[in-house]
Design a protein around this motif. Sequence first.
Motif, short mmCIF file in Angstrom:
data_model
loop_
_atom_site.label_atom_id
_atom_site.label_comp_id
_atom_site.label_asym_id
_atom_site.label_seq_id
_atom_site.Cartn_x
_atom_site.Cartn_y
_atom_site.Cartn_z
N ARG A 1 0.80 -1.12 0.05
CA ARG A 1 0.01 -0.07 0.00
C ARG A 1 1.02 1.43 -0.09
NH1 ARG A 1 -4.80 -0.30 4.01
NH2 ARG A 1 -5.24 -1.82 2.80
N ALA A 2 2.10 1.09 0.71
CA ALA A 2 2.73 2.44 0.91
C ALA A 2 3.52 2.65 -0.65
CB ALA A 2 4.01 2.26 1.97
N MET A 3 3.99 1.64 -1.20
CA MET A 3 4.63 1.60 -2.14
C MET A 3 3.72 2.24 -3.39
SD MET A 3 7.27 -1.79 -2.64
CE MET A 3 5.96 -2.94 -2.54
N SER A 4 2.53 1.62 -3.28
CA SER A 4 1.59 2.02 -4.33
C SER A 4 1.15 3.66 -4.41
CB SER A 4 0.36 1.38 -4.23
OG SER A 4 0.46 0.10 -4.69
N ALA A 5 1.09 4.00 -2.88
CA ALA A 5 0.90 5.40 -2.71
C ALA A 5 2.09 6.37 -3.39
CB ALA A 5 0.37 5.52 -1.52
N ALA A 6 3.18 5.84 -2.98
CA ALA A 6 4.49 6.37 -3.21
C ALA A 6 4.60 6.69 -4.68
CB ALA A 6 5.76 5.86 -2.66
N LEU A 7 4.27 5.67 -5.40
CA LEU A 7 4.44 5.55 -6.99
C LEU A 7 3.46 6.59 -7.42
CD1 LEU A 7 6.05 4.23 -9.20
CD2 LEU A 7 4.19 2.46 -9.35
N ALA A 8 2.25 6.29 -6.87
CA ALA A 8 1.28 7.33 -7.35
C ALA A 8 1.64 9.03 -7.22
CB ALA A 8 -0.06 7.22 -6.67
N ARG A 9 2.25 9.20 -6.07
CA ARG A 9 2.61 10.70 -5.55
C ARG A 9 3.69 10.86 -6.36
NH1 ARG A 9 1.86 8.79 -0.41
NH2 ARG A 9 4.40 8.71 -0.08
N ALA A 10 4.80 10.08 -6.93
CA ALA A 10 5.76 10.42 -7.77
C ALA A 10 5.72 10.47 -9.15
CB ALA A 10 6.70 9.07 -7.83
N GLY A 11 4.43 10.02 -9.60
CA GLY A 11 4.00 10.16 -11.04
C GLY A 11 3.49 11.60 -11.04
N ARG A 12 3.01 12.27 -9.99
CA ARG A 12 2.49 13.59 -10.32
C ARG A 12 3.65 14.76 -9.87
NH1 ARG A 12 -1.56 10.92 -7.18
NH2 ARG A 12 -0.91 11.81 -5.06
N ARG A 13 4.81 14.52 -9.75
CA ARG A 13 5.69 15.28 -9.56
C ARG A 13 6.09 15.99 -10.55
NH1 ARG A 13 10.40 13.77 -5.35
NH2 ARG A 13 9.63 13.46 -3.37
N PRO A 14 6.59 17.18 -10.80
CA PRO A 14 6.88 17.83 -11.95
C PRO A 14 8.00 17.20 -12.61
CG PRO A 14 6.42 19.62 -10.28
CD PRO A 14 6.39 18.17 -9.64
N GLY A 15 7.90 16.95 -13.79
CA GLY A 15 9.22 16.23 -14.46
C GLY A 15 9.59 14.91 -14.09
N ALA A 16 8.51 14.24 -13.61
CA ALA A 16 8.64 12.93 -13.12
C ALA A 16 9.00 11.85 -14.22
CB ALA A 16 7.45 12.14 -12.47
N TRP A 17 8.58 12.21 -15.48
CA TRP A 17 8.80 11.22 -16.41
C TRP A 17 9.89 11.78 -17.43
CZ3 TRP A 17 6.79 6.51 -16.48
CH2 TRP A 17 5.65 6.27 -15.48
N GLY A 18 10.88 12.56 -16.99
CA GLY A 18 11.77 13.01 -17.99
C GLY A 18 12.98 12.40 -17.30
N ARG A 19 14.03 12.63 -18.10
CA ARG A 19 15.57 11.93 -17.92
C ARG A 19 15.97 12.52 -16.47
NH1 ARG A 19 19.56 12.80 -22.53
NH2 ARG A 19 19.89 15.08 -21.44
N PRO A 20 16.47 11.52 -15.96
CA PRO A 20 17.00 11.90 -14.44
C PRO A 20 18.60 12.08 -14.80
CG PRO A 20 17.02 9.53 -14.58
CD PRO A 20 16.43 9.80 -15.58
N PRO A 21 19.24 12.75 -13.78
CA PRO A 21 20.69 12.89 -14.05
C PRO A 21 21.31 11.27 -14.04
CG PRO A 21 20.12 14.29 -12.13
CD PRO A 21 18.69 13.34 -12.66
N THR A 22 22.40 11.10 -14.50
CA THR A 22 22.89 9.85 -14.77
C THR A 22 23.43 9.26 -13.40
OG1 THR A 22 25.10 10.81 -15.63
CG2 THR A 22 23.64 9.95 -17.20
N GLU A 23 23.81 10.05 -12.66
CA GLU A 23 24.28 9.66 -11.36
C GLU A 23 23.05 9.21 -10.20
OE1 GLU A 23 24.96 12.45 -12.65
OE2 GLU A 23 27.45 12.64 -12.78
N GLY A 24 21.86 9.86 -10.38
CA GLY A 24 20.74 9.68 -9.63
C GLY A 24 20.30 10.87 -9.25
#
Length: 489
Positions: free
Chosen positions: A132-155
């Motif tokens: 449940r916590a992972m599902s909620a975290a993934l849902a919140r993460a998907g709404r973050r600005p730029g969440a589906w963009g390319r991340p820094p290569t280091e993380g």
Amino acid sequence: MQERSSVDELAERLRRELDRYSPGGKLPSSRVLVDRFRVSPVTVSRALAQLAAEGLVVTRPGAGAFRARARTAATATGDTSWQEVALSADGAADLVPRSVDASGVLVSLAAPPPGVIEFNGGYLHPSLQPERAMSAALARAGRRPGAWGRPPTEGLPDLREWFARIIGGAVTAAEVLITAGGQSALTTALRALAPPGAPVLVESPTYPGMLAIARSAGLRPVPVPVDADGVKPALLADAFRATGARVFVCQPLFQNPTGAVLAPERRGEVLRIAREAGAFVVEDDFVRRLVHEDAGPLPRPLAADDPDGVVVHVSSLTKATSPSFRVSALAARGPVLQRLRAIQIVDTFFVPRPLQEAALELVGSPAWPRHLRSISAELKARRDTMTTALRLELPELSLPHVPSGGYHLWLRLPDGTAETALTTAALRAGVAITPGRPYFSAEPPAGHLRLSFAAVAGPQEIQEGVRRLRRACEEVLRAPGTQSWAGSV
């Protein structure tokens, strides 16, 4: 053995009746079979599993069992025999064969047949995962600005900062790379630190997945024995001198499979010995978040006490969450960091940003400490249940160390016990176990078993699994040419 004969008898009766059903047709429900044949639900489950293994029926969770459809004639395939020559010739110049044997890893990844108790699992049972916590975290993460963009290569910087704080000491976010799970991080580390053909020192016994990584990279694993206090420093120094190795891979906390914790007086010795040999220590800190409730304060990671860049540290969230939550960290200091970063970029580019964002949401939520407290208590209870059941049902098995962290127990078998025969008999009895042989890079000193208590549904299943294991042990030790079970201690 009465239950075993009942399973075989029911399987034979069902086998004779299959012609009543058209291909794809549904068989009677388990409840109907229980009433009709006057057997237990477990007997029905095992009989259907036996027919499924023979390819006669197909079982679908929640739907039932169905007669398997006739196999269509296989289409003609090309001649691939030439590959044997090509693959062999490709490695002809290798000092160490680079063929990969993944069997030791697959033991803990393969799902057992229906009705079989999973004492061979390497991850938390779904009931222990913070779904449940992972599902909620993934849902919140998907709404973050730029969440589906390319991340820094280091993380992501914030995630690197979180891992640096967890490691402790003087480790900074700039010295952390985000990787796709501990296996990926170990692969990157070994490729960066040792050329093909080189020796790499490993604990004995040790994690089979690491041995597979080393061999696939053309490295030569050299065993260094461990005891209840971790790796033996004197033997580690001898191994460095004898081999000229420049890498030692270890798990100082709740070592897999022994559960040992590197003793305080040995921690500095290991770092000193490696430093004098001009070698790196790869620290696989894989289960720090699976500490048991009675463990007391944990020692810091070796990396936290290493100002000279000797330690390359691996830390993962996977074991404490889900096998699919593959987010980990690789931390190092000095020029080696650039080599690690380059290899990771070439291999994977980067860890998907939504998964990194979800990791940040999860570890920053109130649900995360609650989850860690919950599994800490639950793992201790399961460990105690399995330990008690083994001492009651199988006192002949030696349990030299009861760990205060991790998810499994490491048992020594009586002399003369055949691991393969016992593993096969256990599966017939309805329990999947992990043999000890894949954990040794050289000849093992004795037969062993690793039993997981985290991948099962709960205490009752643990107790039933141990009872089934007892029946398997009795079967193997009663075989012609073997000594009696009681006389083998």
